[in-house]
Design a protein around this motif. Structure first.
Motif, short mmCIF file in Angstrom:
data_model
loop_
_atom_site.label_atom_id
_atom_site.label_comp_id
_atom_site.label_asym_id
_atom_site.label_seq_id
_atom_site.Cartn_x
_atom_site.Cartn_y
_atom_site.Cartn_z
N VAL B 123 0.84 -1.20 0.00
CA VAL B 123 0.00 0.00 0.00
C VAL B 123 0.87 1.25 0.00
O VAL B 123 0.65 2.19 -0.77
CB VAL B 123 -0.94 -0.01 1.23
N THR B 374 -4.12 9.62 3.23
CA THR B 374 -4.96 10.76 2.81
C THR B 374 -4.14 12.06 2.89
O THR B 374 -4.25 12.92 2.01
CB THR B 374 -6.20 10.89 3.69
N GLY B 506 -10.49 10.10 -1.57
CA GLY B 506 -9.48 9.29 -0.89
C GLY B 506 -10.02 8.60 0.34
O GLY B 506 -9.59 7.51 0.72
N ILE B 509 -11.29 4.78 0.53
CA ILE B 509 -10.53 3.53 0.67
C ILE B 509 -10.82 2.87 2.00
O ILE B 509 -10.56 1.69 2.19
CB ILE B 509 -9.00 3.74 0.52
N ASN B 510 -11.39 3.64 2.93
CA ASN B 510 -11.69 3.02 4.22
C ASN B 510 -13.18 2.88 4.47
O ASN B 510 -13.62 2.64 5.57
CB ASN B 510 -11.06 3.84 5.34
N ARG B 516 -11.56 -2.57 2.41
CA ARG B 516 -11.36 -1.33 3.16
C ARG B 516 -10.02 -1.37 3.87
O ARG B 516 -9.57 -2.41 4.37
CB ARG B 516 -12.49 -1.08 4.15
N LEU B 517 -9.36 -0.22 3.89
CA LEU B 517 -7.94 -0.17 4.23
C LEU B 517 -7.63 -0.80 5.58
O LEU B 517 -6.77 -1.66 5.70
CB LEU B 517 -7.47 1.28 4.20
#
Lengths: 501, 669
Positions: B123, B374, B506, B509-510, B516-517
């Motif tokens: 990542v 982020t 951004g 992504i979670n 999800r991150l």
């Protein structure tokens, strides 16, 4: 009546044979058709071919070692083991590098003669024989073979008085030391009844030093110890150990710079190879007796080399004393009398050889016509004139000083560490002090190169592509083996496979 | 034609790792050696130098390889319940070690050039190569007048390579090589315009301050080697979570490692170098001093989490959390009064890094990484936006001489707006999600003091960023009449647009979906608790209100007539005036350091130099030197050049040697 003829396994010394034949062929070839070839390129090409073929043979033997194991051949006169082959391969590489570096020099100085190449080949062959010899007589022949070649090569600058003088001194003192070596052989023969290093039943020589020590009582070894002492003197002369080093600065200064590099790399490796086999293998049992001698030599050599270099004004002499100090460091590896000490010493010698060849090649280039510019003051502001050359020389000097991330640092690490393990920590401390003193004069050269302005109107420095390429190789190897020493260390470890009884 | 097959060298991690790390390195060497000889070509009337194109393509190549690696990793089945950092004993199937070669082996201690591929490193590699590519593209436009253009790109590529080595390091030594490598590149780029004394001084300052941290990092490594017998991160973490390291040792080791992070990531007390580092080229600041290098400390602490978790009584984590929170607050306070646009961003970076350390200190390691990502988007965006403004205004950095630029630079203005909303924490921009996750974690753990500091810092953040945005882009045009601001060329605004988009989405992504991150990183970094239900909504609501208030306050003060009057009235004589002055002087920390460390250090150095050294040590050294010279001279007399003398000395040696031997072996026969 049955005639007992020795079995002649010439294949065992194929690399040496190839080199000697190439040398003869080269002389004949040049005499017949040399005039018709304009630029004389046939000389280095033929020499290279010989070296490459010899390398091929030695490399095959090295690979076959896994199957055959160490062998004693030629009626007990030579052994083929990992140690001998590692040294031979290194010497062939030195020969190859030195050859192409020399050629540039010889052409520039108008000294290119077929004899130079033939002598290089004979010298390499003799040096290789040193590592593989398992009999003192063979060792003596090997010693004389490469010594005689070097005497002539040192005096190869025919028009230079200093070169002639250097060759003469080297020759006289060499003869002097050979006498001691021979006397040593005689004493060993008196003690053991043979001149063999091993002594193996059924190999053509039943008696030998190792076999003698395995069967005799400690009281009966006196004569052998004295003989060993004389052998150390003879070989110590070749590797420039104090107090048998006096020829070194004069010979290094007088010899053509590429020859100096070749001597520093090659004859040190050959001499130490003989010492390593003699002391750490054949006379391993006697280490209690020879270790005090080696300690004395090591300490003296490291200190005298480092201290004397400090006051020199001639770069070749600085490097000569530096090479003396380096011999002292290798002695600490011998002192350990262990496999790690042997592999460390070999790593040290192999990397030092590559570095010092590069350094003297640079000295040759920077020296200009007839090597007029070899004094420290001639290096003033080199960085501003030729930044790349100054950078290359700095890197090689840093390696000689033993700065981390160069091969010189790893080399010191792998000879000091076994010595500490064997209980000679104080010798290593002396070595470190010597390194600290030595750092001074390496840095002194660099200070001159970087921090002083160049004089007006100095001659331009010519760098030809071939020499440049070989030089780059030496610099890259010095750096690469400092960052990533493992491959060569692994090879040096394989080189501790000795023939043993 | 199957393009992906030719671009991506198959799912072999060795090849991918080599591509990602070594291509930028190769490019760096190439540009250093031959960059000067590269020419330019023309696109649409604009000169584009090859050096820049090569660097962009290299980084793009690394990015593509990182994407391929990501795709491969995602394809690996993961066992249920794999929770990293000692959370559970289920193996993380998405971990791969690439062994390039044995590096060195001394005795029983071996170190390889090994690289660790797992969710975390991949990542971060995506972030570094992705943002790096955009910034390199931007740099082509920004740096095109510079005579040392090729060298800039060589350093940039070298930096990318070192940063990736740091991230992928499987043992601490490889990580440390990368760590020092990025430090070197940072030094080179801060001092890129070394003709300017300020730049040279700033570079030196960054280098020295970082050296303090690096020393601490090294000590931590030594301690861990002594305690665990290995530098491999997996071994160390396993030993730490398995209880093989005692709590006390773990505390010391963790704090030493954190010392390294404090230097590299500019936390209290070592943050002072980062604002000065703004002397470097702006895109380099965007990449190194905002998006990637300064986050290396955050990454390292998260990666070594088990060592911190093993600390006696959570001491190490508490220290990390408080240092982070206080740094966040402190830097935000300074940012409120700074007038230099780049320095505001620099203090803002220090402050945001503080948030990340706060997350780490709470054990919410993946929360810290989330904010890292982020932040990389919106802060790189704003730095490059600032660069674009400087480009337009002839390198002006004083905000007081700017205003209304949105009208002349619509793209820069619009993208900067997105970055501003993201960092202020407005829904649904990226910064809102990541900051909210950290504050929520603090609340859930009952660390209300930390939560309060974080929340107040959020207010300040919204305020000072609004102050910056409104002063620069809104209101009337204020710049010098001689300069004619203009929108930047496409090489500069395209990266801005891409990062602007990422600043908006951004946070997604979670969002709760498969990849999800935080969930994706759990097998590496473990889990952390966040509130659920009403509490979560209320906390988010509070954070949003605070952000809006900050913006509203700034809008009132800087865009309305009454606000301007109020400002004029407030800033004379009141306690607020004193506070603002103190802040404007950066609380005189540099001066304090100068008085307490630099000047005594200097005095000590002078004392050492002229008293101890000149009289004492020099005496000894000169004495030793004289001794050496005297010895040398004596021996040199022996080196007379006469062979007979040489032979005599030789013989003397022989006699001594043989006598010693004879004495030893006794009578012969």
């Amino acid at each position: 009546m049955q005639l007992d003829l020795p079995n002649v396994e010439l294949a065992a010394i194929a690399p040496e044979v190839v080199l000697s034949l190439t040398a003869l062929l080269l002389l004949v070839f040049d005499a017949l058709v040399g005039d018709r070839i304009k630029n004389g390129l046939h000389l280095p090409v033929l020499t290279s071919l010989g070296l490459i073929v010899a390398f091929g043979f030695a490399f095959t033997q090295w690979n076959d070692l896994d199957q055959t194991g160490p062998l004693m051949q030629l009626a007990g006169m030579v052994v083929l083991d990992g140690f001998a082959l590692f040294v031979k391969l290194s010497l062939l590489v030195f020969g190859f590098l030195s050859l192409w570096l020399s050629r540039e020099y010889l052409v520039r100085e108008k000294l290119e003669e077929p004899e130079y190449y033939a002598l290089t080949l004979f010298a390499v062959a003799g040096m290789m024989l040193m590592a593989t010899a398992s009999d003192l007589i063979v060792m003596f022949i090997a010693l004389e073979t490469f010594s005689l070649s070097l005497y002539v090569m040192v005096g190869f600058r025919r028009r230079s008085l200093i070169s002639q003088e250097a060759a003469m001194k080297y020759f006289l003192l060499g003869a002097f030391s050979s006498a001691f070596f021979l006397l040593g052989i005689a004493l060993v023969y008196g003690a053991v009844g043979s001149t063999n290093l091993y002594g193996v039943a059924g190999s053509g020589t039943e008696l030998g030093m190792a076999q003698f020590l395995a069967t005799t009582t400690p009281q009966g070894t006196g004569l052998l110890v004295l003989g060993a002492g004389l052998l150390i003197i003879g070989l110590g002369f070749k590797v420039a150990a104090v107090p048998f080093h006096m020829w070194t600065p004069d010979a290094y200064q007088g010899a053509p710079a590429p020859v100096t590099g070749f001597m520093a790399a090659g004859s040190k490796l050959a001499g130490f190879a003989a010492l390593l086999r003699l002391l750490d293998v054949s006379l391993f049992q006697l280490r209690g007796d020879w270790q005090p001698i080696v300690i004395g030599i090591a300490v003296l050599t490291m200190i005298v080399g480092a201290v004397m270099a400090v006051v020199q004004e001639d770069v070749k002499r600085i490097l000569a004393y530096s090479s003396i100090a380096h011999a002292g460091f290798v002695f600490t590896g011998i002192l350990a009398a262990s496999d790690r000490g042997v592999s460390g010493s070999l790593f040290y010698l192999a990397t030092y050889g590559v570095t010092v060849l590069g350094a003297f090649a640079l000295v040759a280039m920077l020296g200009g016509s007839e090597e007029r510019a070899v004094r420290l003051t001639d290096y003033k502001g080199l960085f501003y004139r030729r930044p790349m050359l100054a950078g290359a020389l700095s890197l090689l000097l840093l390696s000689l000083a033993g700065v981390p991330l160069t091969s010189g640092f790893i080399g010191k690490l792998v000879v000091f560490e076994p010595a500490i393990e064997a209980g000679f920590a104080w010798v290593v401390i002396v070595g470190m002090i010597a390194s600290a003193i030595a750092a001074f004069f390496y840095l002194r050269i660099m200070v001159v190169m970087y921090m002083q302005k160049p004089d007006e109107g100095v001659a331009a420095i010519a760098l030809r592509p071939v020499a440049g390429a070989v030089l780059a190789l030496s610099v890259v190897a010095t750096l690469a083996l400092g960052v990533m020493p493992t491959p060569l260390l692994d090879l040096a470890e394989k080189a501790t496979i000795f023939f043993s009884t | 034609m199957d393009l992906s097959a030719s671009l991506i060298p198959g799912p072999d991690y060795m090849g991918l790792t080599a591509t990602i790390i070594l291509w930028p390195l190769g490019t760096a060497l190439f540009l250093l050696l031959f960059g000067k000889r590269l020419s330019t070509f023309k696109v649409g009337g604009r000169e584009i130098p090859w050096a820049g194109v090569i660097a962009v393509l290299t980084l793009l190549r690394s990015f593509v390889a990182a994407v391929a690696m990501f795709v491969d990793i995602v394809g690996v089945e993961l066992a249920e319940g794999a929770v990293g950092h000692g959370g559970a004993n289920v193996e993380n199937a998405r971990t791969f070690t690439v062994h390039m070669f044995d590096w060195m082996q001394v005795g029983g201690f071996a170190v390889g050039a090994d690289f660790l591929i797992d969710q975390l490193s991949v990542v971060l590699a995506l972030v570094v190569t992705g943002v790096g590519t955009l910034i390199a593209l931007y740099s082509i436009g920004y740096m095109h007048h510079d005579p040392r253009f090729h060298r800039y790109f060589a350093y940039l590529s070298l930096f990318a390579s070192a940063m990736l080595m740091l991230i992928f390091g499987d043992n601490l030594l490889v990580t440390f090589v990368g760590w020092e490598g990025v430090g070197l590149c940072s030094y080179l780029l801060i001092g890129f315009w070394f003709e300017r004394p300020a730049a040279a001084t700033a570079a030196k300052k960054a280098f020295i301050v970082n050296r303090i941290g690096d020393f601490s990092f090294l000590l931590g490594m030594f301690l861990l080697v002594a305690a665990v017998g290995s530098l491999k991160i997996e071994d160390i973490n396993a030993a730490a979570s398995g209880g093989q390291i005692s709590g006390g040792i773990a505390t010391i080791a963790a704090l030493l490692l954190f010392g390294g992070a404090v230097g590299k990531s500019a936390q209290i007390p070592l943050y002072v170098w980062l604002p000065d580092a703004m002397e470097g080229p702006t895109p380099a600041s965007a990449l190194i001093h905002a998006a990637t290098m300064v986050t290396a400390g955050v990454y390292m602490v998260a990666r070594m989490g088990p060592v911190f978790l093993a600390s006696e009584g959570d001491l190490a984590l508490t220290v990390v959390a408080w240092v982070g929170a206080l740094t966040a607050l402190w830097a935000a306070l300074i940012a409120c009064t700074e007038y230099d646009i780049k320095r505001v961003l620099a203090y803002s970076t220090v402050s945001q890094l503080g948030y990340m350390f706060l997350a780490n200190g709470l054990g919410a390691f993946s929360g810290g990484i989330f904010h890292l990502i982020t932040h990389a988007f919106f802060k790189a965006l704003m730095f490059m936006g600032a660069g674009s403004v400087m480009h337009a205004l002839a390198n002006e950095t004083d905000m007081r001489k700017m205003g209304g630029l949105r009208k002349v630079m619509p793209i820069t203005g619009a993208t900067f707006l997105l970055g501003w909303l993201a960092i202020s924490g407005i829904v649904p921009f990226a910064g809102f999600w990541s900051k909210d996750a950290i504050l929520a974690a603090a609340w859930e753990q009952g660390e209300y003091a930390l939560w309060g500091i974080g929340l107040f810092t959020a207010l300040l953040t919204a305020y000072y960023m609004s102050r910056l945005y409104l002063r620069v882009f809104e209101g009337p045009l204020k710049h010098d009449p001689d300069v004619h601001p203009h929108e930047s060329p496409w090489t500069m605004w395209v990266p801005l647009a891409v990062l602007g988009g990422l600043s908006v989405v951004g946070g997604a992504i979670n969002l709760p979906w498969d990849l999800r991150l935080e969930h994706f990183l759990t097998p590496v970094l473990g889990e952390f608790e966040v509130p659920h239900g009403a509490t979560a909504w209320i906390l988010a609501g509070v954070a949003l209100c605070v952000a809006v208030s900050g913006i509203a306050l700034a809008r009132f003060l800087f865009l309305t007539q009454r606000g301007a009057e109020l400002r004029a009235r407030l800033v004379t004589g009141s306690w607020l005036d004193k506070l603002l002055t103190a802040s404007r002087n950066k609380f005189k920390v540099d001066e304090v350091y100068e008085a307490t460390i630099q000047r005594p250090g200097h005095r000590f150095a002078m004392f050492s130099a002229y008293k101890v050294d000149a009289k004492g040590i020099d005496g000894v050294v000169n004495g030793a030197g004289a001794l050496v010279a005297w010895l040398s001279d004596g021996v040199r007399r022996l080196q007379s050049g006469y062979v007979r003398n040489y032979a005599a000395l030789f013989l003397l040696g022989v006699v001594v040697l043989l006598s010693a031997l004879i004495l030893r072996v006794g009578p012969l026969g």
